[in-house]
Motif scaffolding. Structure first.
Motif, mmCIF file in Angstrom:
data_model
loop_
_atom_site.group_PDB
_atom_site.id
_atom_site.type_symbol
_atom_site.label_atom_id
_atom_site.label_comp_id
_atom_site.label_asym_id
_atom_site.label_seq_id
_atom_site.Cartn_x
_atom_site.Cartn_y
_atom_site.Cartn_z
ATOM 1 N N ALA A 26 -38.044 76.744 45.426
ATOM 2 C CA ALA A 26 -38.135 75.305 45.715
ATOM 3 C C ALA A 26 -37.362 75.100 47.009
ATOM 4 C CB ALA A 26 -37.532 74.486 44.584
ATOM 5 N N THR A 27 -38.059 74.639 48.058
ATOM 6 C CA THR A 27 -37.435 74.520 49.368
ATOM 7 C C THR A 27 -37.727 73.157 49.984
ATOM 8 O OG1 THR A 27 -37.928 76.878 49.652
ATOM 9 C CG2 THR A 27 -37.159 75.690 51.594
ATOM 10 N N MET A 28 -36.662 72.470 50.386
ATOM 11 C CA MET A 28 -36.801 71.196 51.095
ATOM 12 C C MET A 28 -36.666 71.485 52.580
ATOM 13 S SD MET A 28 -37.294 68.009 50.604
ATOM 14 C CE MET A 28 -37.343 66.548 51.595
ATOM 15 N N HIS A 29 -37.732 71.235 53.336
ATOM 16 C CA HIS A 29 -37.716 71.481 54.772
ATOM 17 C C HIS A 29 -37.286 70.226 55.521
ATOM 18 C CE1 HIS A 29 -39.614 75.450 54.487
ATOM 19 N NE2 HIS A 29 -40.260 74.937 53.455
ATOM 20 N N SER A 30 -36.753 70.406 56.709
ATOM 21 C CA SER A 30 -36.251 69.283 57.499
ATOM 22 C C SER A 30 -37.359 68.308 57.900
ATOM 23 C CB SER A 30 -35.511 69.778 58.742
ATOM 24 O OG SER A 30 -36.375 70.589 59.512
ATOM 25 N N ASN A 31 -38.622 68.762 57.883
ATOM 26 C CA ASN A 31 -39.730 67.881 58.245
ATOM 27 C C ASN A 31 -40.200 67.001 57.079
ATOM 28 O OD1 ASN A 31 -41.080 69.690 56.628
ATOM 29 N ND2 ASN A 31 -42.516 70.383 58.182
ATOM 30 N N GLY A 32 -39.463 67.053 55.950
ATOM 31 C CA GLY A 32 -39.808 66.221 54.801
ATOM 32 C C GLY A 32 -40.741 66.888 53.811
ATOM 33 N N LYS A 33 -41.079 68.163 54.059
ATOM 34 C CA LYS A 33 -41.934 68.884 53.119
ATOM 35 C C LYS A 33 -41.073 69.533 52.044
ATOM 36 C CE LYS A 33 -46.328 70.241 54.976
ATOM 37 N NZ LYS A 33 -47.178 71.272 55.500
ATOM 38 N N LEU A 34 -41.382 69.218 50.802
ATOM 39 C CA LEU A 34 -40.723 69.833 49.655
ATOM 40 C C LEU A 34 -41.749 70.790 49.060
ATOM 41 C CD1 LEU A 34 -38.534 70.159 47.525
ATOM 42 C CD2 LEU A 34 -39.303 68.017 46.491
ATOM 43 N N ILE A 35 -41.518 72.087 49.243
ATOM 44 C CA ILE A 35 -42.493 73.092 48.803
ATOM 45 C C ILE A 35 -41.966 73.837 47.578
ATOM 46 C CG2 ILE A 35 -43.762 75.178 49.457
ATOM 47 C CD1 ILE A 35 -43.789 74.097 52.312
#
Length: 154
Positions: A26-35
């Motif tokens: 589970a990864t929250m990216h700085s561009n607002g994508k939570l994958i």
């Protein structure tokens, strides 16, 4: 609260009654994508991804954890995603792996066994002037930098 930690809890809560599924990351990216990557011992279907997505999305909204716009993506790891968990290795027994070792060397072979601390592959060893030999090799997982499944189109 750490978003990734809470999402991990939510996913594990949802898949508790789906024993063949497991969370990969589970990864929250700085561009607002939570994958969120979820896999299954026998693969994972779209319905399972939707169920996990709805559960996670509902609770994130309910708890108002993310105060900026975000995009939640729940999927299975793509074929080019490196293996990271012992359970992923187990699922891929019988497939050919490309392994990058932590010293920079590369190995390739058919995965025969997968344990918590090591994997066993069958690799072809070519020596100049000699016939290629097939040998089993036990590789400690803590010496592996990256492992990918090689796809054959034969």
């Amino acid at each position: 609260m750490n978003i990734e930690k809470r999402v991990t809890e939510l996913v594990n809560e949802k898949i508790a009654d789906m024993p063949n599924l497991f969370l990969v990351s589970a990864t929250m990216h700085s561009n607002g994508k939570l994958i969120v990557l979820v896999d299954g011992d026998n693969g994972i279907g779209i319905a399972d991804c939707v169920a996990v997505s709805r559960h996670v999305g509902f609770h994130l909204e309910e708890e108002n954890l993310i105060d900026t716009p975000y995009n939640l993506e729940v999927s299975s790891p793509g074929i080019d995603t490196p293996l990271t968990l012992p359970r992923q290795y187990t699922k891929n027994i019988g497939r050919t792996l490309s392994i990058k070792m932590d010293d920079g060397t590369k190995r390739e072979g058919k995965l025969l066994l997968a344990g918590d601390d090591s994997i066993t592959i069958e690799e072809t060893i070519k020596q100049k002037g000699k016939k290629a030999e097939i040998a089993e090799a036990v590789i400690p997982t803590d010496k592996i930098a990256e492992t990918k499944v090689l796809i054959s189109f034969k």
